[in-house]
Design a protein around this motif. Sequence first.
Motif, short mmCIF file in Angstrom:
data_model
loop_
_atom_site.label_atom_id
_atom_site.label_comp_id
_atom_site.label_asym_id
_atom_site.label_seq_id
_atom_site.Cartn_x
_atom_site.Cartn_y
_atom_site.Cartn_z
N GLY A 11 0.88 -1.35 0.13
CA GLY A 11 0.34 -0.26 0.49
C GLY A 11 0.72 1.22 -0.27
O GLY A 11 0.25 2.27 0.23
N THR A 12 1.69 1.04 -0.06
CA THR A 12 3.16 2.28 0.08
C THR A 12 2.91 3.32 -1.52
O THR A 12 3.34 3.96 -1.69
N LEU A 13 2.83 2.45 -2.26
CA LEU A 13 2.85 2.50 -3.96
C LEU A 13 2.52 2.83 -4.86
O LEU A 13 1.12 1.53 -4.56
N GLU A 14 1.52 3.56 -5.24
CA GLU A 14 0.02 3.58 -6.25
C GLU A 14 0.37 3.87 -7.12
O GLU A 14 1.00 5.27 -7.64
N LEU A 15 -0.69 3.66 -7.99
CA LEU A 15 -0.48 4.12 -9.96
C LEU A 15 -1.98 4.45 -9.57
O LEU A 15 -2.79 3.20 -9.76
N THR A 16 -2.25 5.83 -10.84
CA THR A 16 -3.20 6.08 -10.91
C THR A 16 -3.43 6.97 -11.82
O THR A 16 -2.84 7.03 -12.19
N ILE A 17 -4.93 7.34 -12.46
CA ILE A 17 -5.09 7.95 -13.74
C ILE A 17 -4.51 9.74 -13.79
O ILE A 17 -4.75 9.73 -12.90
N VAL A 73 3.58 7.92 -4.14
CA VAL A 73 4.14 7.67 -3.22
C VAL A 73 3.05 8.06 -1.87
O VAL A 73 3.12 9.03 -1.13
N ARG A 74 2.58 7.10 -1.52
CA ARG A 74 1.87 7.84 0.21
C ARG A 74 2.40 7.57 1.40
O ARG A 74 3.67 7.01 1.62
N HIS A 75 2.44 8.49 1.98
CA HIS A 75 3.59 8.69 3.55
C HIS A 75 1.91 9.98 4.16
O HIS A 75 0.82 10.74 3.88
N GLY A 354 22.86 7.92 17.53
CA GLY A 354 23.13 7.65 15.69
C GLY A 354 22.01 6.11 14.83
O GLY A 354 22.98 5.85 13.91
N LYS A 355 21.81 5.48 15.96
CA LYS A 355 20.60 4.82 15.02
C LYS A 355 19.92 5.86 13.69
O LYS A 355 19.62 7.00 13.77
N VAL A 356 19.43 4.89 12.65
CA VAL A 356 19.39 5.59 11.33
C VAL A 356 17.96 5.35 11.59
O VAL A 356 17.07 4.06 12.01
N LEU A 357 16.67 7.00 11.70
CA LEU A 357 15.83 6.69 11.64
C LEU A 357 15.00 6.83 10.55
O LEU A 357 15.60 7.27 9.30
N LYS A 358 13.91 6.48 10.45
CA LYS A 358 12.73 6.04 9.26
C LYS A 358 12.65 7.61 8.57
O LYS A 358 11.77 8.47 9.37
N GLY A 359 12.51 8.29 7.26
CA GLY A 359 12.39 9.60 6.38
C GLY A 359 10.84 9.27 6.37
O GLY A 359 9.95 8.28 6.26
N PRO A 360 9.87 10.35 5.79
CA PRO A 360 8.32 10.56 5.39
C PRO A 360 8.50 9.83 4.19
O PRO A 360 7.39 9.45 4.10
N GLY A 361 9.60 9.33 3.24
CA GLY A 361 8.87 7.83 2.54
C GLY A 361 9.22 7.02 2.65
O GLY A 361 9.02 6.37 1.19
N PHE A 362 9.59 6.63 3.71
CA PHE A 362 9.80 5.40 4.42
C PHE A 362 9.20 3.89 3.42
O PHE A 362 7.71 4.57 3.96
N PHE A 363 8.87 3.48 2.76
CA PHE A 363 7.96 2.00 3.06
C PHE A 363 8.54 0.35 3.26
O PHE A 363 9.61 -0.09 2.97
#
Length: 382
Positions: A11-17, A73-75, A354-363
């Motif tokens: 559900g993180t990526l969608e292709l629409t018209i 891209v869904r966020h 120092g841990k890498v965190l997830k950005g807004p575009g993470f899937f």
Amino acid sequence: MEPFPLRSTDGTLELTIPATADVDRIAEICAEPDIQRWTTVPSPYNRADAEGFVDGFVANGWQQGSPTWAVRVRHGGGATLVGMAGLADVRDGRGELGYWLAAEARGRGVMTRAVGLVLDVAFGRLDLGTVLWRADVGNWPSWRVAWHHGFRREGAVRALNAKRGRWVDGWIGTLQRGDLREPVAPWDGPDAHSGPGAAAEHAPDLGSAAAEHAPDLGSTTADLAPDPRDPEALVRQFHHTYRLPVVDDAPGVDRDRVHMRMALVAEELAELVAAVYGEAAGAEMSAAFTRAVAADDGTRDTVEAADALGDLTYVIYGMALECGIPLGDVLREIQSSNLSKLGADGQPIYREDGKVLKGPGFFPPDIAGVLARHGYRPAARS
């Protein structure tokens, strides 16, 4: 043909018209210099060009059986248009693949995943026998996406592609129904990080083709990545991207971060045990590692550690082969997910420790989708 959307299984990526509401966004992206360079879009590109694309090329294409989708891209609660993907000139069992991607979305595997959805439709619902790919010679990022999906680059053709009143040399490639949807030969282009074309990680990989006024769906943008059959190269890319250590001194396991690395190995082993034997078994494995850490006597045997790491890699691939798991495709999907953790500015985000965190575009990785393309179907639960 009646328009229909596509969506990744997670559900993180969608292709629409593409719609009228997308016109300003399309005009913005198609004005990017790299898209102007590799495609046949008008230059300069303006809002009227985008309107003609949506109301003319896209609408007419769907009516004639040649679909074009907006890649989003869904966020959070919304979705951002980042590119286009589709099939042009669909007739007599063949269609031409086209795609482009905005600079902000490159290097995260977005277009690679989107093209996978389009190819599923091409060989499924549209029942095509062959999908054609074209790009200008030297458009390595475009070829990278096609190569990932098993296209065979048949060769270079002089004066293949029209480009604003002139003809330029182009590559042509094909994928047929029944072909393996994975690379059929080693990567033959420039390295992702050095040498000619290294900038492709930040350049679009669009190619030839759809219509004079359309954002040419020739081929996509900068999903340039190491060969998925080279796991060390994938991990090295991750380390470089997130600025994690890659030491070049003498081998040695007596390092501060070795404890964190051992914990990660143990965590993944526990997940594997749980996947095969059940949650209780996985918990036992985690508890055993906790006891092992408590029993640490300070031994740091680098030779034995190297031997064990090599053997682990070997037996892991052996298990994948005996279980029919396409580990190269799985690693590619995991890599795309890992690289999607970058922040909106394309830079890593770190926690205080120092841990890498997830950005807004993470899937998350769509492992189920990868396996499904190889025939996997979940067992029915009673």
